[in-house]
Design a protein around this motif. Structure first.
Motif, PDB file in Angstrom:
ATOM      1  N   ALA A  72      74.884 -26.688  67.060  1.00 27.83           N
ATOM      2  CA  ALA A  72      75.975 -27.057  67.970  1.00 27.83           C
ATOM      3  C   ALA A  72      75.522 -26.985  69.428  1.00 27.83           C
ATOM      4  CB  ALA A  72      77.179 -26.143  67.742  1.00 27.83           C
ATOM      5  N   GLU A  73      74.676 -26.006  69.742  1.00 28.18           N
ATOM      6  CA  GLU A  73      74.132 -25.903  71.096  1.00 28.18           C
ATOM      7  C   GLU A  73      73.329 -27.155  71.450  1.00 28.18           C
ATOM      8  OE1 GLU A  73      71.777 -22.414  71.165  1.00 28.18           O
ATOM      9  OE2 GLU A  73      73.458 -21.030  71.399  1.00 28.18           O
ATOM     10  N   LYS A  74      72.583 -27.656  70.483  1.00 28.16           N
ATOM     11  CA  LYS A  74      71.700 -28.799  70.727  1.00 28.16           C
ATOM     12  C   LYS A  74      72.432 -30.134  70.688  1.00 28.16           C
ATOM     13  CE  LYS A  74      67.548 -27.154  71.358  1.00 28.16           C
ATOM     14  NZ  LYS A  74      66.724 -27.548  72.526  1.00 28.16           N
ATOM     15  N   ASN A  75      73.394 -30.268  69.757  1.00 30.59           N
ATOM     16  CA  ASN A  75      74.002 -31.574  69.511  1.00 30.59           C
ATOM     17  C   ASN A  75      75.477 -31.660  69.870  1.00 30.59           C
ATOM     18  OD1 ASN A  75      71.569 -32.651  68.399  1.00 30.59           O
ATOM     19  ND2 ASN A  75      71.996 -31.574  66.486  1.00 30.59           N
ATOM     20  N   GLY A  76      76.084 -30.553  70.300  1.00 33.21           N
ATOM     21  CA  GLY A  76      77.489 -30.564  70.663  1.00 33.21           C
ATOM     22  C   GLY A  76      78.415 -30.243  69.512  1.00 33.21           C
ATOM     23  N   ILE A  77      77.994 -30.561  68.297  1.00 32.03           N
ATOM     24  CA  ILE A  77      78.805 -30.312  67.113  1.00 32.03           C
ATOM     25  C   ILE A  77      77.877 -30.092  65.930  1.00 32.03           C
ATOM     26  CG2 ILE A  77      79.014 -32.765  66.496  1.00 32.03           C
ATOM     27  CD1 ILE A  77      81.939 -32.134  65.662  1.00 32.03           C
ATOM     28  N   ALA A  78      78.306 -29.262  64.973  1.00 29.81           N
ATOM     29  CA  ALA A  78      77.462 -28.968  63.814  1.00 29.81           C
ATOM     30  C   ALA A  78      78.327 -28.626  62.614  1.00 29.81           C
ATOM     31  CB  ALA A  78      76.504 -27.817  64.112  1.00 29.81           C
ATOM     32  N   LEU A  79      77.764 -28.875  61.434  1.00 27.78           N
ATOM     33  CA  LEU A  79      78.479 -28.687  60.173  1.00 27.78           C
ATOM     34  C   LEU A  79      77.642 -27.869  59.199  1.00 27.78           C
ATOM     35  CD1 LEU A  79      80.725 -29.531  58.034  1.00 27.78           C
ATOM     36  CD2 LEU A  79      79.277 -31.534  57.578  1.00 27.78           C
ATOM     37  N   ALA A  80      78.303 -26.972  58.475  1.00 31.65           N
ATOM     38  CA  ALA A  80      77.692 -26.258  57.355  1.00 31.65           C
ATOM     39  C   ALA A  80      78.537 -26.522  56.110  1.00 31.65           C
ATOM     40  CB  ALA A  80      77.601 -24.765  57.624  1.00 31.65           C
ATOM     41  N   THR A  81      77.893 -26.749  54.969  1.00 30.48           N
ATOM     42  CA  THR A  81      78.601 -27.071  53.735  1.00 30.48           C
ATOM     43  C   THR A  81      78.254 -26.077  52.626  1.00 30.48           C
ATOM     44  OG1 THR A  81      76.858 -28.511  52.846  1.00 30.48           O
ATOM     45  CG2 THR A  81      78.475 -29.522  54.333  1.00 30.48           C
ATOM     46  N   LYS A  82      79.028 -26.131  51.544  1.00 27.20           N
ATOM     47  CA  LYS A  82      78.786 -25.354  50.326  1.00 27.20           C
ATOM     48  C   LYS A  82      78.616 -23.854  50.634  1.00 27.20           C
ATOM     49  CE  LYS A  82      78.511 -29.143  47.786  1.00 27.20           C
ATOM     50  NZ  LYS A  82      79.688 -29.617  47.022  1.00 27.20           N
ATOM     51  N   ILE A  83      79.498 -23.319  51.472  1.00 28.94           N
ATOM     52  CA  ILE A  83      79.442 -21.903  51.821  1.00 28.94           C
ATOM     53  C   ILE A  83      80.080 -21.095  50.689  1.00 28.94           C
ATOM     54  CG2 ILE A  83      80.137 -20.158  53.500  1.00 28.94           C
ATOM     55  CD1 ILE A  83      80.297 -22.475  55.563  1.00 28.94           C
ATOM     56  N   GLU A  84      79.342 -20.183  50.126  1.00 26.73           N
ATOM     57  CA  GLU A  84      79.805 -19.491  48.921  1.00 26.73           C
ATOM     58  C   GLU A  84      80.906 -18.470  49.223  1.00 26.73           C
ATOM     59  OE1 GLU A  84      75.935 -19.549  46.045  1.00 26.73           O
ATOM     60  OE2 GLU A  84      75.724 -18.477  47.947  1.00 26.73           O
ATOM     61  N   ASP A  85      80.749 -17.683  50.272  1.00 29.20           N
ATOM     62  CA  ASP A  85      81.739 -16.654  50.600  1.00 29.20           C
ATOM     63  C   ASP A  85      82.531 -17.083  51.825  1.00 29.20           C
ATOM     64  OD1 ASP A  85      83.234 -14.389  50.740  1.00 29.20           O
ATOM     65  OD2 ASP A  85      81.553 -12.982  50.818  1.00 29.20           O
ATOM     66  N   VAL A  86      83.304 -18.145  51.666  1.00 34.40           N
ATOM     67  CA  VAL A  86      84.020 -18.707  52.808  1.00 34.40           C
ATOM     68  C   VAL A  86      85.148 -17.787  53.275  1.00 34.40           C
ATOM     69  CG1 VAL A  86      85.714 -20.038  51.469  1.00 34.40           C
ATOM     70  CG2 VAL A  86      84.962 -20.869  53.710  1.00 34.40           C
ATOM     71  N   GLU A  87      85.670 -16.939  52.385  1.00 32.03           N
ATOM     72  CA  GLU A  87      86.718 -16.004  52.781  1.00 32.03           C
ATOM     73  C   GLU A  87      86.180 -14.980  53.783  1.00 32.03           C
ATOM     74  OE1 GLU A  87      89.846 -16.040  52.063  1.00 32.03           O
ATOM     75  OE2 GLU A  87      89.810 -17.741  50.676  1.00 32.03           O
ATOM     76  N   LYS A  88      85.003 -14.469  53.536  1.00 33.45           N
ATOM     77  CA  LYS A  88      84.396 -13.480  54.425  1.00 33.45           C
ATOM     78  C   LYS A  88      83.900 -14.118  55.718  1.00 33.45           C
ATOM     79  CE  LYS A  88      80.992  -9.729  54.447  1.00 33.45           C
ATOM     80  NZ  LYS A  88      79.901  -9.064  53.691  1.00 33.45           N
ATOM     81  N   LEU A  89      83.606 -15.414  55.668  1.00 28.78           N
ATOM     82  CA  LEU A  89      83.089 -16.130  56.842  1.00 28.78           C
ATOM     83  C   LEU A  89      84.014 -15.985  58.040  1.00 28.78           C
ATOM     84  CD1 LEU A  89      81.111 -18.170  58.183  1.00 28.78           C
ATOM     85  CD2 LEU A  89      82.536 -19.988  57.207  1.00 28.78           C
ATOM     86  N   ASN A  90      85.318 -16.043  57.813  1.00 24.94           N
ATOM     87  CA  ASN A  90      86.292 -15.972  58.894  1.00 24.94           C
ATOM     88  C   ASN A  90      86.174 -14.676  59.685  1.00 24.94           C
ATOM     89  OD1 ASN A  90      88.530 -17.243  60.260  1.00 24.94           O
ATOM     90  ND2 ASN A  90      89.820 -15.648  59.387  1.00 24.94           N
ATOM     91  N   GLU A  91      85.830 -13.580  59.017  1.00 29.85           N
ATOM     92  CA  GLU A  91      85.665 -12.294  59.695  1.00 29.85           C
ATOM     93  C   GLU A  91      84.294 -12.181  60.358  1.00 29.85           C
ATOM     94  OE1 GLU A  91      87.965  -9.971  60.202  1.00 29.85           O
ATOM     95  OE2 GLU A  91      89.353 -11.408  59.289  1.00 29.85           O
ATOM     96  N   GLU A  92      83.277 -12.668  59.680  1.00 32.86           N
ATOM     97  CA  GLU A  92      81.913 -12.553  60.204  1.00 32.86           C
ATOM     98  C   GLU A  92      81.723 -13.340  61.490  1.00 32.86           C
ATOM     99  OE1 GLU A  92      79.121 -10.771  59.166  1.00 32.86           O
ATOM    100  OE2 GLU A  92      80.645  -9.713  57.995  1.00 32.86           O
ATOM    101  N   ILE A  93      82.347 -14.495  61.559  1.00 28.68           N
ATOM    102  CA  ILE A  93      82.113 -15.362  62.721  1.00 28.68           C
ATOM    103  C   ILE A  93      82.757 -14.804  63.988  1.00 28.68           C
ATOM    104  CG2 ILE A  93      84.117 -16.919  62.600  1.00 28.68           C
ATOM    105  CD1 ILE A  93      81.990 -19.234  62.862  1.00 28.68           C
ATOM    106  N   LYS A  94      83.712 -13.889  63.838  1.00 24.51           N
ATOM    107  CA  LYS A  94      84.353 -13.262  64.994  1.00 24.51           C
ATOM    108  C   LYS A  94      83.394 -12.339  65.744  1.00 24.51           C
ATOM    109  CE  LYS A  94      88.981 -13.355  62.928  1.00 24.51           C
ATOM    110  NZ  LYS A  94      90.083 -12.546  62.362  1.00 24.51           N
ATOM    111  N   LYS A  95      82.295 -11.980  65.121  1.00 26.76           N
ATOM    112  CA  LYS A  95      81.316 -11.100  65.746  1.00 26.76           C
ATOM    113  C   LYS A  95      80.455 -11.826  66.783  1.00 26.76           C
ATOM    114  CE  LYS A  95      80.935  -8.360  61.486  1.00 26.76           C
ATOM    115  NZ  LYS A  95      79.995  -7.905  60.408  1.00 26.76           N
TER     116      LYS A  95
END
Length: 272
Positions: A72-95
């Protein structure tokens, strides 16, 4: 911080940086490395029209987040797919300090989009997405998020499979009226919906078989590959990302063709 390749060339053209600086920066622009684990192809978008996407399966959440932030830093926008623990992702990204970014977590699709608040995605056309059933929606949403990153508007109609074929007709009518450049059709079970759709419209169809089935998981893939209705291409099972990329490239070429016609004084079908 190094510039992306386009900004680098524009800076050289405007005289902001020297030829020697361009040569040095290009060396840095081959890839970005994260903790000696991930090597990101940060300029893929300029070669192929599709930015590198982080494939989440098998990766730790911190690896996914750091890689997506760097892209995202390089291209302005970025995507990640097939995330296995998407429920935990919401908490982790707040860090992470992402106050300058817009974060979108799609729990159904198991995707993550990170976008710089100052970045504007260029709109390049419309694509339709249909699903046979509600169980196919996660794969359709993956395709939708892929198209969003590529700047394509998406029109969706879900749960319009052949078990209730009457549900399909209003969806197809709307997509024809909206002049979509192609239709992604996501289906499991026997996988018949793409064949039905392609027999009714003069629009390219991208079939996406899913692993939704009572029986053998490969059945919808084989059905789509053996279709007697022309005008269909087929991606692998559950590959919403691949379908989204293919549709996005079609949209890009149609947009470029219409744009060229306008410059030559031709007619843009979208503005008739």
């Amino acid at each position: 911080m190094t510039k992306n390749l386009r900004d680098l060339l524009l800076a050289f053209k405007s005289g902001e940086i020297s030829l020697e600086e361009v040569e040095k920066q290009i060396k840095f622009n081959y890839f970005e490395e994260i903790e000696n684990k991930l090597k990101l192809d940060v300029n893929r978008h300029f070669r192929t029209g599709v930015p590198e996407v982080v494939y989440g399966r098998g990766k730790e959440l911190d690896e996914i987040i750091k890689a997506t932030i760097k892209l995202a830093e390089k291209n302005g926008i970025a995507l990640a797919t097939k995330i296995e623990d998407v429920e935990k992702l919401n908490e982790e990204i707040k860090k992470y300090d992402l106050k300058n970014y817009i974060i979108k977590i799609n729990k159904k699709a198991k995707t993550l989009i990170i976008k710089n608040k100052n970045y504007s995605v260029k709109k390049i056309g419309k694509v339709g997405i249909l699903t046979a059933g509600t169980s196919d929606i996660p794969i359709a949403e993956e395709a939708k998020d892929t198209l969003e990153v590529m700047g394509v508007e998406v029109i969706t109609y879900y749960d319009v499979g052949i078990a209730g074929i009457h549900r399909l007709f209003p969806a197809l009518k709307k997509m024809v009226e909206e002049n979509v450049c192609c239709i992604i059709v996501v289906a499991g079970m026997e996988g018949a919906l793409p064949s039905v759709v392609s027999s009714m419209v003069d629009i390219p169809v991208i079939g996406v078989p899913t692993s939704t089935s009572y029986g053998i998981k490969i059945t919808p893939l084989l059905t789509m590959l053996h279709t007697c209705s022309p005008g269909i291409v087929v991606v692998n099972i559950d590959n919403g990302f691949g379908a989204g990329v293919f549709a996005g490239l079609i949209a890009k070429k149609v947009y470029e063709g219409n744009h060229d016609k306008n410059h030559r004084g031709g007619v843009n079908r979208n503005t008739e």
